[in-house]
Design a protein around this motif. Structure first.
Motif, PDB file in Angstrom:
ATOM      1  N   ARG A 195      10.592  11.467  -0.712  1.00 56.51           N
ATOM      2  CA  ARG A 195      11.004  10.531   0.348  1.00 56.51           C
ATOM      3  C   ARG A 195       9.923   9.470   0.516  1.00 56.51           C
ATOM      4  O   ARG A 195       8.726   9.751   0.432  1.00 56.51           O
ATOM      5  CB  ARG A 195      11.233  11.232   1.679  1.00 56.51           C
ATOM      6  CG  ARG A 195      12.273  12.312   1.676  1.00 56.51           C
ATOM      7  CD  ARG A 195      12.464  12.887   3.075  1.00 56.51           C
ATOM      8  NE  ARG A 195      13.403  12.111   3.889  1.00 56.51           N
ATOM      9  CZ  ARG A 195      13.545  12.256   5.201  1.00 56.51           C
ATOM     10  NH1 ARG A 195      12.763  13.112   5.851  1.00 56.51           N
ATOM     11  NH2 ARG A 195      14.432  11.541   5.868  1.00 56.51           N
ATOM     12  N   LEU A 196      10.399   8.255   0.797  1.00 54.30           N
ATOM     13  CA  LEU A 196       9.499   7.135   1.052  1.00 54.30           C
ATOM     14  C   LEU A 196       9.712   6.698   2.493  1.00 54.30           C
ATOM     15  O   LEU A 196      10.846   6.445   2.920  1.00 54.30           O
ATOM     16  CB  LEU A 196       9.820   5.986   0.088  1.00 54.30           C
ATOM     17  CG  LEU A 196       8.766   4.901  -0.122  1.00 54.30           C
ATOM     18  CD1 LEU A 196       7.448   5.482  -0.619  1.00 54.30           C
ATOM     19  CD2 LEU A 196       9.283   3.863  -1.126  1.00 54.30           C
ATOM     20  N   LEU A 197       8.624   6.591   3.230  1.00 52.54           N
ATOM     21  CA  LEU A 197       8.650   6.242   4.654  1.00 52.54           C
ATOM     22  C   LEU A 197       8.110   4.832   4.852  1.00 52.54           C
ATOM     23  O   LEU A 197       7.146   4.428   4.201  1.00 52.54           O
ATOM     24  CB  LEU A 197       7.789   7.230   5.445  1.00 52.54           C
ATOM     25  CG  LEU A 197       7.287   6.796   6.835  1.00 52.54           C
ATOM     26  CD1 LEU A 197       8.453   6.719   7.822  1.00 52.54           C
ATOM     27  CD2 LEU A 197       6.191   7.736   7.323  1.00 52.54           C
ATOM     28  N   VAL A 198       8.743   4.093   5.772  1.00 47.49           N
ATOM     29  CA  VAL A 198       8.194   2.807   6.179  1.00 47.49           C
ATOM     30  C   VAL A 198       8.389   2.643   7.686  1.00 47.49           C
ATOM     31  O   VAL A 198       9.424   3.043   8.235  1.00 47.49           O
ATOM     32  CB  VAL A 198       8.846   1.629   5.407  1.00 47.49           C
ATOM     33  CG1 VAL A 198      10.315   1.482   5.742  1.00 47.49           C
ATOM     34  CG2 VAL A 198       8.116   0.330   5.691  1.00 47.49           C
ATOM     35  N   LEU A 199       7.380   2.095   8.353  1.00 44.64           N
ATOM     36  CA  LEU A 199       7.452   1.736   9.767  1.00 44.64           C
ATOM     37  C   LEU A 199       7.425   0.217   9.858  1.00 44.64           C
ATOM     38  O   LEU A 199       6.502  -0.417   9.341  1.00 44.64           O
ATOM     39  CB  LEU A 199       6.271   2.331  10.540  1.00 44.64           C
ATOM     40  CG  LEU A 199       6.159   3.861  10.551  1.00 44.64           C
ATOM     41  CD1 LEU A 199       4.837   4.305  11.169  1.00 44.64           C
ATOM     42  CD2 LEU A 199       7.329   4.465  11.322  1.00 44.64           C
ATOM     43  N   LEU A 225       8.904  12.151  11.639  1.00 47.66           N
ATOM     44  CA  LEU A 225       7.660  11.697  11.019  1.00 47.66           C
ATOM     45  C   LEU A 225       6.760  12.873  10.672  1.00 47.66           C
ATOM     46  O   LEU A 225       6.726  13.883  11.410  1.00 47.66           O
ATOM     47  CB  LEU A 225       6.909  10.762  11.968  1.00 47.66           C
ATOM     48  CG  LEU A 225       7.522   9.378  12.206  1.00 47.66           C
ATOM     49  CD1 LEU A 225       6.752   8.643  13.308  1.00 47.66           C
ATOM     50  CD2 LEU A 225       7.489   8.565  10.916  1.00 47.66           C
ATOM     51  N   PRO A 226       6.015  12.774   9.565  1.00 46.59           N
ATOM     52  CA  PRO A 226       4.979  13.773   9.280  1.00 46.59           C
ATOM     53  C   PRO A 226       3.995  13.850  10.447  1.00 46.59           C
ATOM     54  O   PRO A 226       3.837  12.880  11.213  1.00 46.59           O
ATOM     55  CB  PRO A 226       4.311  13.238   8.022  1.00 46.59           C
ATOM     56  CG  PRO A 226       5.362  12.392   7.369  1.00 46.59           C
ATOM     57  CD  PRO A 226       6.113  11.773   8.500  1.00 46.59           C
ATOM     58  N   ALA A 227       3.334  14.980  10.594  1.00 47.81           N
ATOM     59  CA  ALA A 227       2.497  15.237  11.765  1.00 47.81           C
ATOM     60  C   ALA A 227       1.451  14.141  12.000  1.00 47.81           C
ATOM     61  O   ALA A 227       1.251  13.683  13.137  1.00 47.81           O
ATOM     62  CB  ALA A 227       1.822  16.598  11.616  1.00 47.81           C
ATOM     63  N   ASN A 228       0.768  13.687  10.943  1.00 48.84           N
ATOM     64  CA  ASN A 228      -0.281  12.682  11.138  1.00 48.84           C
ATOM     65  C   ASN A 228       0.291  11.349  11.585  1.00 48.84           C
ATOM     66  O   ASN A 228      -0.320  10.622  12.368  1.00 48.84           O
ATOM     67  CB  ASN A 228      -1.122  12.515   9.867  1.00 48.84           C
ATOM     68  CG  ASN A 228      -0.341  11.965   8.700  1.00 48.84           C
ATOM     69  OD1 ASN A 228       0.808  12.344   8.475  1.00 48.84           O
ATOM     70  ND2 ASN A 228      -0.948  11.049   7.955  1.00 48.84           N
ATOM     71  N   ALA A 246       0.847  -1.196   0.000  1.00 53.71           N
ATOM     72  CA  ALA A 246       0.000   0.000   0.000  1.00 53.71           C
ATOM     73  C   ALA A 246       0.876   1.237   0.000  1.00 53.71           C
ATOM     74  O   ALA A 246       1.993   1.226   0.542  1.00 53.71           O
ATOM     75  CB  ALA A 246      -0.926  -0.001   1.212  1.00 53.71           C
ATOM     76  N   LEU A 247       0.398   2.304  -0.615  1.00 52.12           N
ATOM     77  CA  LEU A 247       1.105   3.583  -0.672  1.00 52.12           C
ATOM     78  C   LEU A 247       0.153   4.674  -0.202  1.00 52.12           C
ATOM     79  O   LEU A 247      -0.896   4.894  -0.811  1.00 52.12           O
ATOM     80  CB  LEU A 247       1.591   3.865  -2.095  1.00 52.12           C
ATOM     81  CG  LEU A 247       2.451   5.117  -2.279  1.00 52.12           C
ATOM     82  CD1 LEU A 247       3.787   4.954  -1.564  1.00 52.12           C
ATOM     83  CD2 LEU A 247       2.687   5.405  -3.761  1.00 52.12           C
ATOM     84  N   TYR A 248       0.532   5.361   0.894  1.00 56.98           N
ATOM     85  CA  TYR A 248      -0.334   6.379   1.496  1.00 56.98           C
ATOM     86  C   TYR A 248       0.313   7.754   1.411  1.00 56.98           C
ATOM     87  O   TYR A 248       1.543   7.900   1.494  1.00 56.98           O
ATOM     88  CB  TYR A 248      -0.577   6.070   2.973  1.00 56.98           C
ATOM     89  CG  TYR A 248      -1.358   4.804   3.244  1.00 56.98           C
ATOM     90  CD1 TYR A 248      -2.750   4.798   3.246  1.00 56.98           C
ATOM     91  CD2 TYR A 248      -0.702   3.603   3.509  1.00 56.98           C
ATOM     92  CE1 TYR A 248      -3.471   3.647   3.508  1.00 56.98           C
ATOM     93  CE2 TYR A 248      -1.406   2.431   3.768  1.00 56.98           C
ATOM     94  CZ  TYR A 248      -2.793   2.466   3.765  1.00 56.98           C
ATOM     95  OH  TYR A 248      -3.493   1.318   4.022  1.00 56.98           O
ATOM     96  N   ASP A 249      -0.533   8.773   1.278  1.00 56.73           N
ATOM     97  CA  ASP A 249      -0.075  10.148   1.435  1.00 56.73           C
ATOM     98  C   ASP A 249       0.111  10.441   2.921  1.00 56.73           C
ATOM     99  O   ASP A 249      -0.457   9.766   3.785  1.00 56.73           O
ATOM    100  CB  ASP A 249      -1.102  11.126   0.859  1.00 56.73           C
ATOM    101  CG  ASP A 249      -1.158  11.075  -0.657  1.00 56.73           C
ATOM    102  OD1 ASP A 249      -0.113  10.818  -1.281  1.00 56.73           O
ATOM    103  OD2 ASP A 249      -2.260  11.272  -1.210  1.00 56.73           O
ATOM    104  N   THR A 250       0.912  11.439   3.214  1.00 54.19           N
ATOM    105  CA  THR A 250       1.079  11.899   4.600  1.00 54.19           C
ATOM    106  C   THR A 250       0.842  13.408   4.644  1.00 54.19           C
ATOM    107  O   THR A 250       0.626  14.044   3.606  1.00 54.19           O
ATOM    108  CB  THR A 250       2.494  11.593   5.124  1.00 54.19           C
ATOM    109  OG1 THR A 250       3.445  12.409   4.413  1.00 54.19           O
ATOM    110  CG2 THR A 250       2.845  10.112   4.928  1.00 54.19           C
ATOM    111  N   ASP A 251       0.922  13.967   5.851  1.00 54.75           N
ATOM    112  CA  ASP A 251       0.747  15.422   5.972  1.00 54.75           C
ATOM    113  C   ASP A 251       1.892  16.194   5.331  1.00 54.75           C
ATOM    114  O   ASP A 251       1.739  17.369   4.996  1.00 54.75           O
ATOM    115  CB  ASP A 251       0.644  15.814   7.459  1.00 54.75           C
ATOM    116  CG  ASP A 251      -0.732  15.506   8.041  1.00 54.75           C
ATOM    117  OD1 ASP A 251      -1.614  15.073   7.266  1.00 54.75           O
ATOM    118  OD2 ASP A 251      -0.930  15.670   9.259  1.00 54.75           O
TER     119      ASP A 251
END
Length: 426
Positions: A379-383, A404-407, A334-339
């Motif tokens: 940038r690509l983020l993963v947790l 991390l982005p705010a959300n 899955a690929l999500y947008d962030t704040d």
């Protein structure tokens, strides 16, 4: 329990779901006349009897080129071919009929013997052959009159289906008869594909008389442009492209148990030729939700992934991309947008354990990275809690919760203590 016993148990466990899955399914099994002459043919017939006893609906289509060639040679006649298709002269027809009839009786005899063994007692499976094919002349091609070589005009598919419904094995020979009473020699590969189409067969299997040494999967259009492809493979690919059949399976008849291993093990042993890509990467749709849930549930139960409800997945399905193999979802991401407008989050990267090792995880990672770049992300983020090394080996670097982005920062679960990783999208 010995090692041999353990292997048998594992094989039975692997085969069990396929026994259920294949019950009442229609399989067209085709082979050239050369296969009948092999020492392994008796074992092949025994395996076909086993498959029929397990509840499959079996249609056998056989070729006779080798047997016809032999009879023509004995009679002092020369075999003529044009574009690898026999030119059947009127004087050849009695010898063709003799070869086909003899081979049909030979196959029926071996099948009857196999089905009458004590292990099949009570199954009441018969063998039925007959005039299922109406034919017409192939005609004149490139100035060559093919005479009594024909093409299929009509298949008595209702009659074949009736025999299958009665739990009989149907044997179809490559001879057709015209309404005027003429006999025509037919191409057995074409007979097999046409019969499969009329019956809406679930699987078509061609058995070769030698090891074709092919990859597991081929696309018919690519085969046609491969100069190293064998005449047999080129013919199958060409026929497939001009039919409404989606795929066929190719096996080496000399391999002991090839049919059983192909049908009742997870990965099979043969090669598949398809009109289109067997495995594909695409955006997920609502029809894929059940497949995605089945894929991710084991990881959710182990706490590797955060649990998603069906309702949540329905809302987020547009974020998911999947790899399907024969319509089964075998991997997802899955690929999500962030704040943060420059950051996208990669999540829920899962590959079915049975299909790891084929670089499918890398394929999904590259795909979402390209999507993120196309959206203007840098940038690509993963947790992650379990796969930090895998991502770091692919260019991700460790970050911090503060980055991390705010959300994502507001929802960060300190109890899970997920690693924060970033990848720069060059």
């Amino acid at each position: 329990m010995t090692g041999s016993d353990g292997n048998s148990v594992l094989l039975l466990r692997e085969a069990a779901p396929y026994v259920y899955q294949h019950r009442d399914k229609t399989f067209v099994i085709a082979f050239p006349g050369e296969v009948v002459e092999q020492d392994s043919f008796r074992r092949l017939i025994q395996d076909i009897a086993i498959i029929a006893a397990l509840g499959c609906r079996i249609v056998i289509v056989h070729g006779t080129r080798a047997q016809i060639n032999q009879r023509l040679a004995v009679a002092g006649r020369v075999s003529h071919f044009h574009h690898n298709i026999r030119v059947t002269a009127p004087d050849d027809i009695p010898l063709v009929e003799e070869a086909v009839g003899h081979l049909r009786i030979r196959i029926e005899k071996l099948l009857s013997h196999a089905l009458n063994q004590p292990s099949f007692a009570g199954e009441d499976i018969g063998i039925c052959s007959g005039n299922y094919l109406t034919a017409q002349p192939l005609g004149i091609i490139d100035g060559v009159d093919y005479s009594h070589t024909g093409k299929i005009r009509r298949i008595a598919h209702a009659l074949i289906a009736q025999q299958l419904d009665s739990h009989n094995i149907v044997l179809v020979s490559p001879l057709g008869y015209s309404p005027s009473g003429e006999t025509y020699n037919l191409d057995y590969e074409q007979v097999a594909l046409s019969t499969a189409k009329e019956l809406a067969a679930d699987k078509i299997i061609f058995l070769s008389d030698h090891d074709l040494q092919l990859p597991r999967e081929l696309v018919a259009g690519q085969v046609n442009h491969d100069p190293s492809a064998s005449p047999f493979l080129l013919k199958i690919a060409s026929l497939l492209l001009h039919s409404e059949i989606e795929r066929v399976h190719l096996l080496n008849a000399a391999q002991d148990g090839a049919l059983l291993l192909e049908l009742y093990t997870r990965d099979g042993v043969g090669s598949m030729v398809a009109t289109e890509q067997f495995e594909s990467l695409r955006a997920a749709t609502v029809e894929d939700i059940s497949g995605i849930l089945e894929l991710i549930r084991p990881l959710e139960q182990r706490g590797v992934l955060i649990k998603r409800s069906r309702e949540q997945l329905e809302l987020e399905i547009g974020k998911f991309h999947i790899i399907t193999r024969d319509r089964e979802v075998i991997a997802c991401v899955a690929l999500y947008d962030t704040d943060a407008p420059e950051v996208a989050e990669l999540a829920c990267l899962v590959v079915n354990p049975q299909y790891r090792g084929g670089n499918r995880g890398d394929k999904l990672l590259r795909h979402v990275a390209q999507l993120a770049k196309a959206q203007g992300k840098t940038r690509l983020l993963v947790l992650t809690t379990q796969t930090t090394d895998w991502f770091r080996e692919r260019g991700f670097v460790k970050g911090s919760v503060e980055e991390l982005p705010a959300n994502k920062k507001s929802l960060y679960n300190f109890q899970r203590n997920s690693q924060v990783l970033f990848q720069e999208l060059a």
